[in-house]
Motif scaffolding. Structure first.
Motif, PDB file in Angstrom:
ATOM      1  N   LYS A 283       0.812  -1.217   0.000  1.00 26.58           N
ATOM      2  CA  LYS A 283       0.000   0.000   0.000  1.00 26.58           C
ATOM      3  C   LYS A 283       0.849   1.272   0.000  1.00 26.58           C
ATOM      4  O   LYS A 283       0.307   2.379  -0.070  1.00 26.58           O
ATOM      5  CB  LYS A 283      -0.988  -0.006   1.157  1.00 26.58           C
ATOM      6  CG  LYS A 283      -0.356  -0.121   2.519  1.00 26.58           C
ATOM      7  CD  LYS A 283      -1.427  -0.372   3.570  1.00 26.58           C
ATOM      8  CE  LYS A 283      -0.782  -0.581   4.924  1.00 26.58           C
ATOM      9  NZ  LYS A 283      -1.704  -1.040   5.939  1.00 26.58           N
TER      10      LYS A 283
ATOM     11  N   THR B  62       0.140   4.019  -2.578  1.00 30.12           N
ATOM     12  CA  THR B  62      -0.930   5.004  -2.380  1.00 30.12           C
ATOM     13  C   THR B  62      -0.789   5.754  -1.050  1.00 30.12           C
ATOM     14  O   THR B  62      -1.253   6.874  -0.925  1.00 30.12           O
ATOM     15  CB  THR B  62      -2.321   4.330  -2.406  1.00 30.12           C
ATOM     16  OG1 THR B  62      -2.308   3.250  -1.469  1.00 30.12           O
ATOM     17  CG2 THR B  62      -2.652   3.808  -3.793  1.00 30.12           C
ATOM     18  N   GLU B  63      -0.133   5.137  -0.071  1.00 32.16           N
ATOM     19  CA  GLU B  63      -0.124   5.753   1.263  1.00 32.16           C
ATOM     20  C   GLU B  63       1.164   6.497   1.610  1.00 32.16           C
ATOM     21  O   GLU B  63       1.214   7.181   2.623  1.00 32.16           O
ATOM     22  CB  GLU B  63      -0.456   4.684   2.308  1.00 32.16           C
ATOM     23  CG  GLU B  63      -1.828   4.063   2.039  1.00 32.16           C
ATOM     24  CD  GLU B  63      -2.424   3.316   3.200  1.00 32.16           C
ATOM     25  OE1 GLU B  63      -1.759   3.153   4.223  1.00 32.16           O
ATOM     26  OE2 GLU B  63      -3.591   2.892   3.068  1.00 32.16           O
TER      27      GLU B  63
ATOM     28  N   PRO C  82       0.868  10.870   0.691  1.00 24.75           N
ATOM     29  CA  PRO C  82       0.375  11.840   1.686  1.00 24.75           C
ATOM     30  C   PRO C  82       1.403  12.149   2.772  1.00 24.75           C
ATOM     31  O   PRO C  82       1.420  13.249   3.321  1.00 24.75           O
ATOM     32  CB  PRO C  82      -0.853  11.140   2.282  1.00 24.75           C
ATOM     33  CG  PRO C  82      -1.269  10.139   1.275  1.00 24.75           C
ATOM     34  CD  PRO C  82      -0.016   9.698   0.589  1.00 24.75           C
ATOM     35  N   LEU C  83       2.261  11.186   3.081  1.00 21.38           N
ATOM     36  CA  LEU C  83       3.295  11.444   4.096  1.00 21.38           C
ATOM     37  C   LEU C  83       4.317  12.455   3.582  1.00 21.38           C
ATOM     38  O   LEU C  83       4.862  13.251   4.343  1.00 21.38           O
ATOM     39  CB  LEU C  83       4.020  10.149   4.468  1.00 21.38           C
ATOM     40  CG  LEU C  83       3.183   9.067   5.143  1.00 21.38           C
ATOM     41  CD1 LEU C  83       4.062   7.888   5.548  1.00 21.38           C
ATOM     42  CD2 LEU C  83       2.511   9.619   6.380  1.00 21.38           C
TER      43      LEU C  83
ATOM     44  N   GLN D  31       2.890  16.013   3.986  1.00 17.23           N
ATOM     45  CA  GLN D  31       2.655  16.582   5.316  1.00 17.23           C
ATOM     46  C   GLN D  31       3.761  17.584   5.657  1.00 17.23           C
ATOM     47  O   GLN D  31       4.873  17.494   5.147  1.00 17.23           O
ATOM     48  CB  GLN D  31       2.511  15.494   6.385  1.00 17.23           C
ATOM     49  CG  GLN D  31       3.679  14.531   6.536  1.00 17.23           C
ATOM     50  CD  GLN D  31       4.823  15.045   7.363  1.00 17.23           C
ATOM     51  OE1 GLN D  31       4.622  15.798   8.303  1.00 17.23           O
ATOM     52  NE2 GLN D  31       6.036  14.650   7.016  1.00 17.23           N
ATOM     53  N   THR D  32       3.427  18.523   6.515  1.00 15.98           N
ATOM     54  CA  THR D  32       4.374  19.611   6.786  1.00 15.98           C
ATOM     55  C   THR D  32       4.855  19.639   8.244  1.00 15.98           C
ATOM     56  O   THR D  32       5.516  20.572   8.652  1.00 15.98           O
ATOM     57  CB  THR D  32       3.720  20.975   6.460  1.00 15.98           C
ATOM     58  OG1 THR D  32       2.512  21.089   7.229  1.00 15.98           O
ATOM     59  CG2 THR D  32       3.403  21.107   4.996  1.00 15.98           C
ATOM     60  N   TYR D  33       4.518  18.626   9.030  1.00 10.52           N
ATOM     61  CA  TYR D  33       4.947  18.615  10.426  1.00 10.52           C
ATOM     62  C   TYR D  33       6.381  18.068  10.588  1.00 10.52           C
ATOM     63  O   TYR D  33       7.137  18.542  11.403  1.00 10.52           O
ATOM     64  CB  TYR D  33       4.018  17.745  11.281  1.00 10.52           C
ATOM     65  CG  TYR D  33       2.613  18.294  11.467  1.00 10.52           C
ATOM     66  CD1 TYR D  33       2.410  19.516  12.103  1.00 10.52           C
ATOM     67  CD2 TYR D  33       1.500  17.586  11.039  1.00 10.52           C
ATOM     68  CE1 TYR D  33       1.126  20.010  12.297  1.00 10.52           C
ATOM     69  CE2 TYR D  33       0.215  18.080  11.228  1.00 10.52           C
ATOM     70  CZ  TYR D  33       0.037  19.292  11.857  1.00 10.52           C
ATOM     71  OH  TYR D  33      -1.234  19.776  12.048  1.00 10.52           O
TER      72      TYR D  33
ATOM     73  N   GLY E 285       5.941   6.133  11.097  1.00 10.85           N
ATOM     74  CA  GLY E 285       5.101   5.732   9.968  1.00 10.85           C
ATOM     75  C   GLY E 285       4.376   4.424  10.227  1.00 10.85           C
ATOM     76  O   GLY E 285       4.868   3.565  10.952  1.00 10.85           O
TER      77      GLY E 285
END
Lengths: 231, 371
Positions: free
Chosen positions: A98, A101-102, A105-106, A109-111, A179
């Motif tokens: 996965k 697709t997953e 998004p990581l 992210q901006t953190y 993660g």
């Protein structure tokens, strides 16, 4: 979408997991930087059969002499190819399917500028991973495998010949997002490799400076002592 | 010249490890720091730690060596912050009790919800004189800051009925959700053959995980078309290991926590969302996110959840016993029309908790106090 660059050191991987590993990486990486540590088989040709691969080759092998120098060279090649995010995996490690697709998004992210994962050591087959002692992936913590390239951070390694880490020291100190994707490590999945890898480990670390003797001994434990869980 | 804000909290980083588990409170802190910086302030944070300084999201975080926790207050930490932040113009106490025993003149304190409704709290302040001492200290903590910000009405009601002289200080700034990111998807496609129940919380007893696991065992054995998805971190690594082992023994139960960025999809794929907290709740971000994605919420009758869920309108408020959970889930699982109606109402409510409104409310407060 931010660019994702994988970096990897290979040496005589043709008969192992290299093709599967590159097929897996090409699903979600934009570029794959590979440093071939003087392979004597057709590893370089296999690497070049993947369009995302940029291959660099050493004439003389460094892996058993000075791993930190080898890692440093790979890092330098990688940062010369304008990376945004850098993923460091070995040729026998796989993120879960996965990831295609997953993972994106990581990267958006901006953190966090670093992302860590749990590594699961498949043992004797690809279907089971080991959970006893220090092998337990749930309890031994997360390690950083994915970082955002930051030119202001030092890209240097500690002066260690072995077990020197895959990323520059400054990146390993970054606060990291733990993660959810698991890394499947197949280094111990083939029973034929286990004894060979044990010999290499104790030759590299005869005084048990990096790991305890008990942990090295556990590599050769009989099946009834080893605890496994299904992948 | 840039004005400086010091923010005091207890644990953003783990005090002794380089570890952050990003939960709701951590996200709130980062978002508040981002807002302060956007408004032109320089921000630094203090917390419990081993005399280290780290950086996160461009903000310096200082670890103060202290282990003293008396009556659920942290006087050593608070006093160290007072001295160390002398060159700062303003202060924010991220937890109400951190403003004890002394608070900076231009300061705000935040309540993220009542945490003393947990029965285990009695272990700390159970004896009458201990409880009175805790309350005496809270009275001092509430005296110092110029404004007291609460994420829910429950906290304000508690203090107005217990320490009523702070009525004029309280400001209700409920939690928030990005309603663009967390939004419904059109699921009018073909009939699904499974009903997905989502538990998007930490795996801790006060969040009702044990009751939910038992309800899952009952319902999945009763109905093969019901599945349970547990999606949250454990309080420690061992809990995650145990949860993984437990789901492997269950039919139709899954455990697969996700980072925040993937949560919209997790909510969108759910049919019913459980927030079955026993206690210690504010206006739960998870509840707001579920509602923003158009899902009915079955919530514990506690804390700020009562500000979000109207009984029978956009979900259910209940005492989260196994029996109550089983009954509520069973009813909603069998009634698609009700789930849809409740989900639509939840979305409508969530719109009034939009992050932009939170930004505006906080900006106004900061401007009023930091002047």
């Amino acid at each position: 979408m931010p660019k994702l660059t994988a970096m990897m050191i290979v040496r005589n991987e043709a008969d192992r997991y290299l093709i599967r590993c590159l097929q897996h990486l090409e699903r979600f990486c934009d570029e794959i930087i590979i440093l071939d540590d003087s392979s004597t088989d057709n590893t370089p040709e296999l690497c070049l059969s993947f369009p995302q691969v940029k291959l660099y080759r050493r004439k003389e092998s460094l892996f058993l002499k000075d791993e930190a120098q080898l890692r440093q060279e790979l890092w330098n090649y990688t940062v010369n190819n304008s990376p945004e995010w850098i993923l460091t995996l070995d040729a026998d490690e796989f993120l879960e399917k996965k990831a295609a697709t997953e993972l994106p998004p990581l990267l958006k992210q901006t953190y966090f500028q670093a992302i860590s994962f749990r590594l699961f050591d498949c043992w004797g087959s690809e279907k089971y991973y080991r959970v006893d002692g220090l092998w337990n992936p749930w309890l031994r913590g997360f390690s950083i495998y994915l970082v955002k390239y930051q030119p202001h951070l030092q890209g240097t390694w500690p002066k260690l010949k072995f077990h020197c880490g895959r990323l520059p020291l400054s990146y390993r100190r970054l606060p990291h997002l733990e993660g959810h994707l698991r890394i499947k490590h197949l280094g111990w999945a083939n029973p034929e490799d286990i004894n060979k890898k044990y010999q290499r480990a104790i030759t590299q670390d005869p005084e048990f400076r990096y790991m305890s003797k008990e942990h090295y001994d556990s590599i050769l434990w009989p099946p009834e002592k080893i605890k496994l869980e299904k992948w | 010249m840039t004005k400086k804000v010091g923010l005091l909290t207890t644990n953003f980083f783990h005090p002794t490890q380089d570890r952050i588990i990003m939960g709701g409170a951590e996200r709130y802190q980062v978002d508040l720091c981002r807002l302060l910086r956007k408004l032109g302030y320089h921000v630094e944070v203090w917390q419990i730690g081993d005399n280290w300084t780290k950086e996160f999201d461009g903000v310096k975080i200082h670890g103060v060596k202290t282990s003293m926790n008396e009556y659920n207050t942290f006087p050593e930490l608070s006093m160290a912050f007072y001295e160390n932040s002398v060159s700062f113009d303003y202060a924010i106490y991220f937890i109400l009790s951190l403003a004890y025993p002394v608070a900076r003149e231009k300061s705000l304190a935040i309540s993220h919800g009542v945490y003393w409704d947990w029965p285990g709290f009695d272990v700390k302040t159970g004896r009458h004189q201990d409880h009175q001492e805790w309350l005496r200290r809270m009275n001092i903590a509430l005296t110092g800051p110029e404004k007291l910000v609460s994420v829910d009405t429950n906290t304000i009601s508690y203090f107005n009925s217990t320490l009523s002289n702070f009525y004029h200080k309280w400001e209700y700034v409920p939690n928030y959700v990005n309603t663009d990111l967390f939004c419904p998807i059109d699921d009018n496609q073909e009939e699904k053959d499974k009903i997905r129940i989502l538990f998007p919380r930490r795996l801790v007893p006060v969040r009702g995980v044990n009751e939910t696991m038992r309800a899952a065992e009952i319902l999945t054995s009763r109905y093969p078309w019901i599945e349970f998805h547990f999606c949250g971190r454990g309080h420690d690594d061992n809990t995650e290991k145990l949860m993984s082992q437990w789901v492997s023994t269950q039919e139709n139960c899954y455990y697969d926590w996700k980072p925040f960025e993937l949560m919209p999809q997790v909510y969108q794929q759910a049919d019913i969302v459980l927030i079955p907290s026993r206690s210690t709740e504010g206006t739960s971000l998870a509840a707001l996110e579920a509602m923003a994605c158009g899902k009915p919420v079955i919530a514990g009758l506690t804390g700020g959840l009562c500000d979000l869920v109207l009984q029978g309108y956009n979900g259910y408020l209940l005492k989260p016993t196994v029996k109550n959970l089983v009954a509520a889930i069973e009813e909603l699982a069998k009634d698609k029309a009700k789930r849809k109606t409740m989900g639509q109402r939840g979305r409508e409510i969530a719109l009034s908790f939009n992050k932009k409104i939170w930004d505006e409310r906080w900006s106004k407060l900061i401007t009023d106090v930091f002047c």
